[in-house]
Design an enzyme around this catalytic site. Structure first.
Site, PDB file in Angstrom:
ATOM      1  CG  HIS A 194      40.886  51.343  48.773  1.00  0.00           C
ATOM      2  ND1 HIS A 194      39.670  50.640  48.711  1.00  0.00           N
ATOM      3  CD2 HIS A 194      41.381  51.369  47.525  1.00  0.00           C
ATOM      4  CE1 HIS A 194      39.373  50.743  47.537  1.00  0.00           C
ATOM      5  NE2 HIS A 194      40.169  51.110  46.711  1.00  0.00           N
ATOM      6  CG  ASP A 253      43.539  51.526  44.875  1.00  0.00           C
ATOM      7  OD1 ASP A 253      42.644  50.530  44.765  1.00  0.00           O
ATOM      8  OD2 ASP A 253      43.115  52.470  44.998  1.00  0.00           O
ATOM      9  CD  GLU A 280      40.263  54.708  47.095  1.00  0.00           C
ATOM     10  OE1 GLU A 280      40.939  55.078  46.202  1.00  0.00           O
ATOM     11  OE2 GLU A 280      39.109  53.944  47.037  1.00  0.00           O
ATOM     12  CD  GLU A 281      36.378  52.577  45.633  1.00  0.00           C
ATOM     13  OE1 GLU A 281      36.176  53.603  44.995  1.00  0.00           O
ATOM     14  OE2 GLU A 281      36.863  51.483  45.227  1.00  0.00           O
ATOM     15  CG  ASP A 291      38.433  49.482  43.267  1.00  0.00           C
ATOM     16  OD1 ASP A 291      39.318  49.804  44.343  1.00  0.00           O
ATOM     17  OD2 ASP A 291      37.735  50.093  42.672  1.00  0.00           O
TER      18      ASP A 291
END
Length: 513
Positions: A275, A350, A321-322, A287
């Site tokens: 992502h 990830d 994605e988050e 991240d």
């Protein structure tokens, strides 16, 4: 999430993998085409050429983008749009067939998150707003704390809330037994004006209610230690707190970046993803700039080889994605059954450079007997391929559950063999893990997880290099040879294992339970 194989898709995939690679080839041509040798040759070259040093240049670019765009690269913001354009242009120039995959999603931005005890012992408590929470008024809400009695399903049923005991109060609820949306819904039904959910394991609690429609009352997460302290204080007398949780929400459009080789058998597509979006709190360099940069580095090196893969290789950089794996979910659900069956496997990367890293490999065969169970048929073989490579590199590793917290989730749900690696998020490193991997025991794998300090200085280059090697090896191997996916796989012995304490599958790094 049900992580068991889906019958029809699994059988289709197994049948495809069992078919000969050269159905119409002559015996001489078949001898000339040795998938194992071609795979080994390409794998060695990619592992040698794909470097953390080169991938770090992409991380610098992501940081520069965030610096020029309100400090983040969140889906639906200029920072993400610029990140997607950067990846797109690099891949297009390298010769890939590249496209944007556009979808709508519910954008959120947290505007305020503050919890203060006003009496009897004034102090501030760190709190994280749940995604899709309802908002308090500006300036917050003041009320007494009412703790929900702790059991195996704390706060999950109406009976947990004594009549009248929560009216006009802030419900204090321990995590576990059901998802966060259920807890805050039941608290709201009992008259609570807000809910504070405390963790049932060490570390911060970043949670989601799952969707904008789920939010009933303002809801946030705090640590286990703070929650237990508040509960003990409330048991001795009235505790009054001031809570402010405000979140901006609206529908926006964003896009995944999809790139694939122009050649290779489309009926046997090898797919890898990471992502690209960050949270709004920071640049998201670990991240998941780390996974995105590592994947981009390997894709560019594959193009440099001018190799002609036997199987089509497709790379994806997911958005949103988050907010709940929305980009991957949108992509998978919009494929036809035939298109999903063409995807031979999916690998997910990830957070692959956590500063206090451990080396986790997704537990495809459920040898650890924890959580969601085994992945679809072929996932065990993917896990073994990764762990065998790490063993040859002398890199220690352990399993981690398919807990639904990243973009493999929709692929598993579709019955597609899946796997990948991860170096840890908000979970706390144990003494045993510190002995195994180095680093600090009692400290989060990434203490800057979902924070402003997840910047260019938040990268463990050793872990980054190890996992770029994993990506390179997998691309080189599966680009030419998928036969290992249909080979018998023996369960691996259970190693020491990391869990985040989820009682139900969670999504997008933000647990729902």
């Amino acid at each position: 999430m049900n992580a068991t194989p889906r019958g029809i898709l699994a059988l289709t995939a197994a049948a495809a993998l069992a078919a000969p690679l050269l159905l119409s080839a002559s015996p001489a041509a078949a001898r000339a085409h040795d998938p194992a040798k071609e795979a080994a040759k390409l794998s060695r070259k990619l592992v040698r050429e794909a470097s953390a040093k080169d991938a770090f240049k992409h991380l610098r670019a992501f940081q520069e983008i965030a610096d020029s765009a309100d400090g983040n690269r969140a889906a639906g913001t200029p920072g993400h749009d610029a990140s997607a354009a950067y990846v797109y242009e690099k891949l297009k120039k390298a010769g890939y067939r590249v496209s944007y995959d556009t979808f709508d999603f519910p954008f959120i931005e947290t505007l305020a998150e503050k919890l203060s005890v006003t009496s009897p012992t004034p102090r501030d408590i760190g709190i994280v707003a749940m995604s899709f929470t309802k908002s308090t008024p500006e300036g917050g809400t003041s009320a007494a704390v009412a703790a929900v009695p702790v059991d195996a399903t704390t706060g999950c049923e109406p009976a947990d809330y004594a009549a009248g005991a929560f009216t006009g109060k802030i419900a204090l609820i321990q995590r576990g037994g059901c998802d966060f949306a259920t807890k805050q819904r039941e608290a709201g039904a009992a008259g609570a004006v807000a809910a504070v959910i405390y963790n049932n394991t060490e570390g911060a609690l970043n949670g989601t209610l799952g969707s904008p429609e789920a939010g009933v009352i303002p809801t946030g997460g705090i640590t286990q230690a703070e929650g237990k302290a508040l509960a003990a204080e409330a048991a001795s007398g009235t505790v009054t707190v001031s809570l402010e949780l405000r979140q901006f929400q609206e529908r926006r459009t964003t896009r995944n970046v999809i790139a694939e080789t122009k050649g290779g058998d489309p009926d046997r597509t090898v797919m890898l993803g990471a992502h690209l979006d960050s949270v709004t709190e920071g640049a998201g360099i670990n991240d998941n700039g780390s996974g995105s940069a590592g994947l981009l580095e390997v894709a560019l090196e594959l193009a440099e080889t001018h190799d002609k893969p036997t199987n089509k290789v497709r790379f994806a950089w997911w958005s949103a994605e988050e907010l709940g794996l929305l980009g991957a979910e949108s992509y998978v659900t919009r494929r036809t059954p035939e298109q999903r069956a063409d995807i031979a496997l999916y690998l997910n990367f990830d957070m692959i450079a956590s500063p206090n890293a451990a080396q986790f490999v997704y537990d495809g065969d459920d040898s650890d007997a924890t959580g969601a169970g085994a992945g679809p048929e072929g996932s065990a073989q993917i896990e073994k391929g990764i762990t065998d490579f790490l063993d040859r590199q002398g890199a220690p590793h352990e399993g981690t559950d398919f807990d639904g917290r990243s973009d493999y989730g929709p692929f598993i749900e579709a019955g597609i063999p899946s796997g990948g690696t991860f170096t840890g998020a908000e979970g706390v490193k144990t003494e045993a893990q510190a002995r195994k991997y180095g680093g600090q025991a009692g400290v989060a794998f990434d203490k800057c997880y979902h924070s402003a300090c997840d910047n260019i200085s938040n990268i463990n280059m050793k872990a980054f290099a190890t996992n770029i090697g994993v990506i390179a090896h997998a691309v080189g191997t599966y680009a030419h040879d998928l036969r290992s996916l249909s080979a018998p796989a023996q369960k691996q012995p259970a190693p020491a294992r990391f869990t985040v304490g989820n009682t139900l599958p969670a999504r997008g790094h933000t647990p729902t339970a």
